[in-house]
Design an enzyme around this catalytic site. Structure first.
Site, PDB file in Angstrom:
ATOM      1  CB  SER A 154       5.194  -1.333  11.995  1.00 36.00           C
ATOM      2  OG  SER A 154       4.697  -0.003  12.147  1.00 36.00           O
TER       3      SER A 154
ATOM      4  CG  ASN B  23      -1.676   1.259   1.421  1.00 34.55           C
ATOM      5  OD1 ASN B  23      -1.826   2.040   0.482  1.00 34.55           O
ATOM      6  ND2 ASN B  23      -2.193   1.483   2.628  1.00 34.55           N
ATOM      7  CD1 TRP B  24       3.398   1.008  -2.989  1.00 37.78           C
ATOM      8  CD2 TRP B  24       3.580   2.338  -4.785  1.00 37.78           C
ATOM      9  NE1 TRP B  24       4.146   0.337  -3.927  1.00 37.78           N
ATOM     10  CE2 TRP B  24       4.263   1.132  -5.043  1.00 37.78           C
ATOM     11  CE3 TRP B  24       3.555   3.313  -5.783  1.00 37.78           C
ATOM     12  CZ2 TRP B  24       4.931   0.886  -6.255  1.00 37.78           C
ATOM     13  CZ3 TRP B  24       4.210   3.069  -6.987  1.00 37.78           C
ATOM     14  CH2 TRP B  24       4.889   1.869  -7.213  1.00 37.78           C
ATOM     15  CE  LYS B  25       0.392   3.649   4.883  1.00 38.98           C
ATOM     16  NZ  LYS B  25       0.113   3.831   6.272  1.00 38.98           N
TER      17      LYS B  25
ATOM     18  CG  HIS C 189      -5.704   2.018   5.343  1.00 39.04           C
ATOM     19  ND1 HIS C 189      -5.277   2.977   6.225  1.00 39.04           N
ATOM     20  CD2 HIS C 189      -4.650   1.182   5.142  1.00 39.04           C
ATOM     21  CE1 HIS C 189      -4.008   2.730   6.543  1.00 39.04           C
ATOM     22  NE2 HIS C 189      -3.612   1.644   5.904  1.00 39.04           N
TER      23      HIS C 189
ATOM     24  N   GLY D 184       2.208   2.538  10.718  1.00 36.21           N
ATOM     25  CA  GLY D 184       3.131   3.655  10.495  1.00 36.21           C
ATOM     26  C   GLY D 184       3.823   4.140  11.758  1.00 36.21           C
TER      27      GLY D 184
ATOM     28  N   GLY E 140       2.640  -1.021   4.399  1.00 35.23           N
ATOM     29  CA  GLY E 140       2.621   0.400   4.078  1.00 35.23           C
ATOM     30  C   GLY E 140       4.022   0.911   3.801  1.00 35.23           C
ATOM     31  N   GLY E 141       4.624   1.545   4.809  1.00 32.73           N
ATOM     32  CA  GLY E 141       5.927   2.186   4.638  1.00 32.73           C
ATOM     33  C   GLY E 141       6.970   1.309   3.960  1.00 32.73           C
TER      34      GLY E 141
ATOM     35  CD  GLU F 168      -3.602  -2.433   7.619  1.00 32.63           C
ATOM     36  OE1 GLU F 168      -2.488  -2.676   7.153  1.00 32.63           O
ATOM     37  OE2 GLU F 168      -4.224  -1.401   7.347  1.00 32.63           O
TER      38      GLU F 168
ATOM     39  CD  GLU G  34      -2.899   5.740   6.672  1.00 34.90           C
ATOM     40  OE1 GLU G  34      -2.935   5.765   5.426  1.00 34.90           O
ATOM     41  OE2 GLU G  34      -1.926   5.290   7.317  1.00 34.90           O
TER      42      GLU G  34
HETATM   43  C1  PEP Z   1      -0.820   0.210   6.023  1.00 30.04           C
HETATM   44  O1  PEP Z   1      -0.817   1.347   5.577  1.00 30.04           O
HETATM   45  O2  PEP Z   1      -1.718  -0.552   5.718  1.00 30.04           O
HETATM   46  C2  PEP Z   1       0.261  -0.183   6.906  1.00 30.04           C
HETATM   47  C3  PEP Z   1       0.222  -1.356   7.466  1.00 30.04           C
HETATM   48  O3  PEP Z   1       1.268   0.747   7.100  1.00 30.04           O
HETATM   49  P1  PEP Z   1       2.696   0.466   7.774  1.00 30.04           P
HETATM   50  O4  PEP Z   1       3.206  -0.842   7.197  1.00 30.04           O
HETATM   51  O5  PEP Z   1       3.535   1.619   7.373  1.00 30.04           O
HETATM   52  O6  PEP Z   1       2.476   0.365   9.232  1.00 30.04           O
END
Ligand code: PEP
Length: 249
Positions: free
Chosen positions: A212, A9-11, A95, A173, A233-234, A167, A97
Site C-alpha cells: 500500500s 507490479n500490475w498484477k 510474491h 492491497g 501494486g495498486g 512486503e 499472492e
Molecule cells: C504488491 O502487489 O506487491 C503490492 C505491494 O501491492 P499494493 O501496493 O497494492 O499493496
C-alpha cells in the site's frame, strides 16, 4: 550509495489500450528520473506492448513470475529464457499472492531465484509475514526463514544480484501500510542477516518496501536509511500515483 528502485507490479490487470495510456503518461516524465531506476512488471501478455512503449526510455521491463525449469513440457508456464527474449531484465519471485494462492514455498522461491540468475535476470524476491505471524511476534523468524532458503539455493555471493522486497502480507492491497519505523526495523534486520554472511553483499543489496505504498506515504518510507525503493501494486495502475512515488524517490 544504493540507487532507489521503483517497481510497478500490475498484477493481473490491464489491456493493450490501458498499457498504452499508462505507459505514455509515465514516459512523459521519465527523463526527470535519471537518479532512480524504474521498472514496470505487466502481465506476460502485455510485456511486448510495454517493451515497445518504454523502448526509448530508461524504464526497464520485468515479469511477475517465471517457471523454475528450462523450456520443455510445462504447459502454460513461462521460462526465464522466454522472459529474456521478451526484453525483461527483472522478475518478481515469491510474491505473497503466489505463495498463498498458488502454493509457492520457500523451496520453489529459491529455485526460481536461481533460475532467474542463471539466465541473467535480476530477481526481486518477496518476503514478509502475515498479520497473525506479526501478532504472534514471529515476523523476524518468518522473514529470516524466507530469506535464508533463497540464500541457501543461490549462494551468498549471488545475493548482490538479487533485490529483496519486504512486503508485510497484511499491508498488500489493504490500504494498511507499515509505519516507517516498522518497515525500517525489518529492513535493517534483513540487511543485518546479509551482513552476518557477507558484508559487501549487505551494503550492495537493495531492499524495497511493498504494501500500500502511495504518493502520500512514499516520502516517509523512502526516507528511511535501509529502504531502497518500493514495489508498488495498486498505485502502479494509476499514472499520477506512480509518478508521485517516483518523484518522492
Ligand atoms: C504488491 O502487489 O506487491 C503490492 C505491494 O501491492 P499494493 O501496493 O497494492 O499493496
Amino acid at each position: 550509495m544504493r540507487k532507489k528502485l521503483i517497481v510497478g507490479n500490475w498484477k493481473m490487470n490491464g489491456r493493450r489500450a490501458m498499457a498504452n495510456e499508462l505507459c505514455s503518461t509515465i514516459m512523459h516524465e521519465m527523463q526527470n528520473f535519471k537518479n532512480i531506476d524504474v521498472t514496470l512488471c505487466p502481465p506476460f501478455i502485455l510485456l511486448d506492448e510495454v517493451r515497445k512503449m518504454t523502448a526509448d526510455s530508461e524504464c526497464m521491463l520485468g515479469a511477475q513470475d517465471l517457471d523454475m525449469h528450462n523450456d520443455g513440457a510445462y504447459t502454460g508456464q513461462v521460462s526465464a529464457g522466454m522472459l529474456k527474449d521478451a526484453g525483461c531484465e527483472w522478475v518478481i519471485i515469491g510474491h505473497s499472492e503466489r505463495r498463498t494462492l498458488f502454493g509457492e514455498t520457500n523451496l520453489t522461491v529459491g529455485k526460481k531465484a536461481k533460475q532467474a540468475l542463471d539466465h541473467g535476470l535480476k530477481p526481486i524476491v518477496c518476503v514478509g509475514e502475515t498479520e497473525g505471524e506479526r501478532k504472534a511476534g514471529q515476523e523476524t523468524s518468518i522473514v529470516q526463514g524466507q530469506l535464508q532458503s533463497v540464500i541457501d539455493e543461490i549462494g551468498i555471493d549471488s545475493c548482490k544480484d538479487m533485490t529483496i522486497a519486504y512486503e508485510p502480507v497484511w499491508a498488500i492491497g489493504t490500504g494498511l501500510t507499515a509505519t516507517p519505523e516498522e518497515a525500517q526495523t525489518m529492513h535493517a534486520f534483513i540487511r543485518e542477516q546479509l551482513d552476518l554472511q557477507h558484508d559487501e553483499t549487505a551494503k550492495a543489496c537493495r531492499i524495497l518496501y511493498g504494501g500500500s505504498m502511495k504518493q502520500d506515504n512514499a516520502g516517509s518510507l523512502l526516507g528511511c536509511p535501509d529502504i531502497d525503493g518500493g514495489l508498488i501494486g495498486g498505485a502502479s495502475l494509476n499514472a499520477g500515483e506512480f509518478l508521485g512515488i517516483c518523484r518522492s524517490a
